[in-house]
Design an enzyme around this catalytic site. Structure first.
Site, PDB file in Angstrom:
ATOM      1  N   ASP A 149       0.835  -1.204   0.000  1.00 59.79           N
ATOM      2  CA  ASP A 149       0.000   0.000   0.000  1.00 59.79           C
ATOM      3  C   ASP A 149       0.877   1.264   0.000  1.00 59.79           C
ATOM      4  O   ASP A 149       1.968   1.250  -0.580  1.00 59.79           O
ATOM      5  CB  ASP A 149      -0.919  -0.059   1.241  1.00 59.79           C
ATOM      6  N   HIS A 222      -3.780   6.243   3.165  1.00 63.16           N
ATOM      7  CA  HIS A 222      -4.477   5.021   2.741  1.00 63.16           C
ATOM      8  C   HIS A 222      -3.889   3.766   3.390  1.00 63.16           C
ATOM      9  O   HIS A 222      -4.615   2.911   3.903  1.00 63.16           O
ATOM     10  CB  HIS A 222      -4.394   4.946   1.212  1.00 63.16           C
ATOM     11  N   SER A 559     -11.198  -0.700  -1.125  1.00 65.99           N
ATOM     12  CA  SER A 559      -9.927  -0.642  -0.392  1.00 65.99           C
ATOM     13  C   SER A 559     -10.118  -0.919   1.087  1.00 65.99           C
ATOM     14  O   SER A 559      -9.234  -1.466   1.732  1.00 65.99           O
ATOM     15  CB  SER A 559      -9.327   0.768  -0.476  1.00 65.99           C
TER      16      SER A 559
END
Ligand SMILES: *[C@@H]1O[C@H](CO)[C@@H](O)[C@H](O)[C@H]1NC(C)=O
Ligand SMILES: *[C@@H]1O[C@H](CO)[C@@H](O)[C@H](O)[C@H]1NC(C)=O
Ligand SMILES: *[C@@H]1O[C@H](CO)[C@@H](O)[C@H](O)[C@H]1NC(C)=O
Length: 785
Positions: A149, A222, A559
């Site tokens: 990620d 994220h 996600s």
């Protein structure tokens, strides 16, 4: 100077200065080699790769000379899930390389995107009911989840290592230090951290060290968010800016995390992603969590599919996000059958808010705005920022930087259309222009699906129909003597929302564009308005000028759904160390549910109608039931090879995925692609003027429930389809025993116009009085053009 050196340097020269002179633009390719063919004169594979590169460039060009650093041309070498290297090449060089006898394949790089809807916000939420699953102390603490990620912000409460035992002894990973990330930041929670940027920099140029951390540290948010969903510790209270309070925790709070940073401001590059898979498997992770995707291509051109195959062969469970391009059909990504593909559902909590128009009409929407509100009881002037439907059906955007005239906007509530810039960025544009609040209206294709954002001014999100009503009111009022007015009323947090779960509008849908015989997504998990950890250097809105800082933030996207399944997979692996990745997926799929908390069929947020197997696959994951599924549909690496044979892949293409030669003779006699021992069944018929069509599926189930048990089958046949199962009873005498059965599907042709399809679904259920083992069964009939 040796010719190979002089020629290699030519690549570098071209890259740097001669791009315009060369008609052949260079881009990154991933090169697979016959690993065992390395001549002994080369001390390492890397030397050999460099020499191969030099030889093709030698033939490709005349001897132009400047630089001599041959190794600079190789971006990464791979030797665990893949054998080969990546390099920046012209199409001609790539072609020459592919013609070398020891080269198996030369794969063009894709750039991937994060699967978040980028809906930052601040709020509290309880992810799922895991109480029973987590009773045992240290449950899951020997398991390592690798998160590929944007890196991690390690100094968050969610990643504290209190009361965790030492790092598992067989862990081979390490903590790679870099900017603002000394190796001492790893602890007994974050046990590994690496970053991969060579692929990114080969395309985008050297990274801007002011904007990005050349280290595992997260400058986006994220990766911190997804890691804490998978394995965040319990943090209480976990509220921000006065909104709902609650406990925040990942699915597997004791599992360890290993961080592989591959996503940078320009995207996530295949060459780096493959390096992350390679490292994660060599390091010894048990689960890979990948909330990233791109366009669907055949598996032998899909570096995520290739990396995931190597991982799954090594016993590593790979969960991946389905993508956020829903609700259209054929939008699902990350569809290889050796990965678990996760779509997004809502949870039973939302954040209602209303627009009250000057004519008294109320439009419902959602908001998590937490700052000072509008004055109660007062109506504000309302204006529409404009917008028009683009060719793709989405409104092209307004409320872009510089598009609003402060003279028009000051003191008003501004209606903006969804568009190209982020939703939070639109709020910033309105605020800068002097607007007092924003109403963000969905376009036609966005439908009625609403995501909450952490806006920098009072704001509400409304659906396409509500947006229409507001625009109509504005245009009518503007022509009358009472100019348009409105206010926004925030109602806070609502719990116990019914119906829930609902398939999120944005969640990508089947059918599977690459393998129609494999139903995708596999399952759905929570992915709307999910609270999880957030870095201390990024605002919750993601807008640079926003100076707020929060420990937690809310994001939406597949996600966010994917790491729920990654964490669950770690818990399942802890409970059942001998389960393969396919067995874990089977447990999640056969125990998933398709009924919501009102007892009705799970709905689709985009239509308000019942959702289908193409939306949710087997259904919504049920953690407790997945622990004890009774039976599992297991799959070995050989089975996947048979599947690739039956999908008509060439031996060379199969080698690219599996790193081994394949003899497809046996597999082809045995069956078709739908015979892969998958926990769902998908039959696809081409009508071609036939009146009657039939196919069969061979399946094998492994007993993981009670040693002696008798399962009986129940079939809910799709409408108009005849389904028979042989035998109808499976009697097990021991654990681990496998029994086979045959499913025969017969369909009568239906009236269809050329090019259209008919889809009917049903289910096949094995039940022993205790375990319910459910498989979706979908039949697609296509009328050729
Ligand atoms: C890096 O980013 C900063 C901040 O946006 C900018 O001021 C600077 O010019 C950039 N540096 C380069 C080399 O592009
Ligand atoms: C929802 O279902 C109704 C009733 O079957 C149907 O008329 C309508 O077209 C459906 N809406 C959508 C958007 O599919
Ligand atoms: C593979 O080729 C055979 C023979 O042409 C065909 O019948 C079959 O449908 C193909 N399978 C797939 C998955 O394309």
């Amino acid at each position: 100077m040796a010719p190979c050196h002089s020629l290699l340097s030519f690549i570098l020269t071209v890259t740097a200065t001669l791009a315009a002179a060369s008609p052949e633009k260079k881009s990154t390719f991933i090169v697979q080699v016959h690993h065992e063919a390395k001549p002994s004169i080369f001390p390492t594979h890397k030397h050999w790769y460099e020499s191969s590169l030099a030889s093709i460039i030698n033939h490709a060009t005349a001897a132009e000379t400047t630089i001599t650093d041959a190794s600079a041309a190789v971006l990464h070498t791979y030797d665990t899930v893949f054998h080969g290297f990546s390099a920046k090449l012209s199409p001609l060089e790539a072609q020459k390389l592919e013609s070398l006898s020891h080269v198996v394949a030369v794969i063009p790089e894709q750039v991937r995107q994060l699967h978040t809807t980028r809906s930052p916000q601040f709020l509290g939420l309880k992810t799922a009911d895991r109480a029973g699953l987590l009773k045992e102390t240290d449950f899951g603490s020997d398991l390592v989840i690798g998160v590929i990620d944007t890196g991690i912000c390690p100094d968050r409460e969610s990643f504290n290592d209190r009361d965790l035992g030492p790092v598992p002894p067989n862990w081979k990973g390490s903590c790679v230090a870099g900017r603002d990330f000394p190796a001492t930041l790893c602890n007994r929670k974050i046990i590994g951290a690496r970053y991969f940027s060579a692929g990114y920099e080969a395309t985008n140029g050297k990274m801007n060290d002011t904007l990005e951390y050349r280290s595992p540290r997260d400058s986006d948010g994220h990766g911190t968010h997804t890691a804490s969903i998978a394995a965040g510790r319990y943090v209480f209270p976990a509220s921000t800016l006065g909104y709902a309070k609650g406990m925040a925790a990942g699915m597997a709070p004791k599992a360890r995390l290993a961080v592989y940073k591959v996503c940078w401001s320009g995207g996530c590059f295949d060459s780096d992603i493959l390096a992350a898979f390679d490292a994660a498997v060599a390091d010894g992770v048990h689960v890979v969590s990948l909330s990233v995707g791109g366009v669907v291509v055949p598996y032998y051109l899909d570096v995520i599919a290739i990396g995931a195959f190597g991982a799954s062969e090594a016993g590593v469970f790979v969960s991946a996000s389905a993508g956020n391009s829903g609700p259209g059909s054929l939008t699902v990504t990350n569809v290889a059958p050796w990965m678990t593909t996760v779509g997004a559902g809502t949870i039973d909590r939302d954040f209602p808010a209303n627009v009250r128009l000057g004519n008294g009409k109320i439009i419902r929407g959602v908001s998590v705005y937490g700052g000072p509100g509008l004055t109660p009881g007062r109506l504000y002037p309302l204006m529409y920022a404009g917008g028009e439907a683009g060719g793709d059906g989405y409104s092209s955007s307004l409320c872009m930087d510089g598009s609003l005239d402060p003279k028009m906007v000051r003191g008003k509530i501004v209606v903006c259309e969804r568009g190209i810039n982020s939703r939070a960025a639109k709020g910033e544009v309105v605020k800068k222009a002097g607007g007092i609040a924003m109403i963000l209206a969905n376009g036609v294709f966005d439908g009625e699906g609403l995501v909450a954002d952490c806006h920098v001014l009072p704001a509400i999100s409304v659906g396409a129909r509500g947006g229409d009503d507001i625009r109509k009111y504005i245009s009518a009022a503007s022509q009358s003597r009472s100019p348009p007015t409105a206010t926004i009323e925030f109602e806070g947090t609502r719990l116990g929302v019914r119906p829930a779960p609902v398939v999120a509008s944005f969640s990508a849908r089947g059918p599977n564009p690459e393998s129609a015989e494999i139903l995708k997504p596999d399952v759905i998990a929570p992915g709307l308005n999910i609270l999880a950890a957030w870095p201390d250097n990024v605002s919750p809105s993601g807008v640079a000028s926003d100076e707020r800082r929060t420990e937690f933030n809310i994001l939406s996207g597949t996600s966010m759904a994917c790491p729920h399944v990654s964490g669950l997979a770690a818990l399942l692996k802890a409970a059942h160390p001998d389960w393969s990745p396919a067995a874990i997926r089977s447990a999640l799929m056969t125990t998933a549910y398709t009924v919501d908390n009102t007892g009705g069929s799970m709905l689709d947020e985009s239509t308000g109608n019942a959702s289908s197997v193409f939306d949710y696959g087997a259904g919504h994951v049920h953690p407790e039931k997945a622990m004890n599924p009774g039976l599992v549909y297991d799959i070995s690496a050989y089975d996947y090879v048979d599947f690739l044979c039956n999908s008509n892949y060439t031996a060379k293409n199969i080698r690219t995925v599996t790193r081994k030669g394949a003899d497809c003779g046996g597999a082809k006699i045995a069956g078709h692609a739908g015979n892969l021992n998958y926990p769902s069944l998908s039959a696809v018929f081409q009508q071609h003027g036939k009146t009657q069509m039939s196919t069969h599926f061979i399946r094998s189930v492994t007993n993981v429930g009670d040693p002696t048990s008798v399962y009986k089958v129940t079939i809910a046949a799709p409408e108009g389809i005849t389904v028979t199962v042989e035998p109808e009873t499976l009697s097990f005498r021991r654990l681990g025993q496998k029994l086979n059965f045959l499913v025969r599907v017969e369909a009568r042709a239906v009236k269809l116009s050329p090019g259209s399809t008919s889809v009917k679904s049903g289910s096949l259920v094995w039940f022993d009085g205790k375990h319910t083992v459910t498989s979706p069964l979908v039949v697609t009939m296509q009328q050729p053009l």
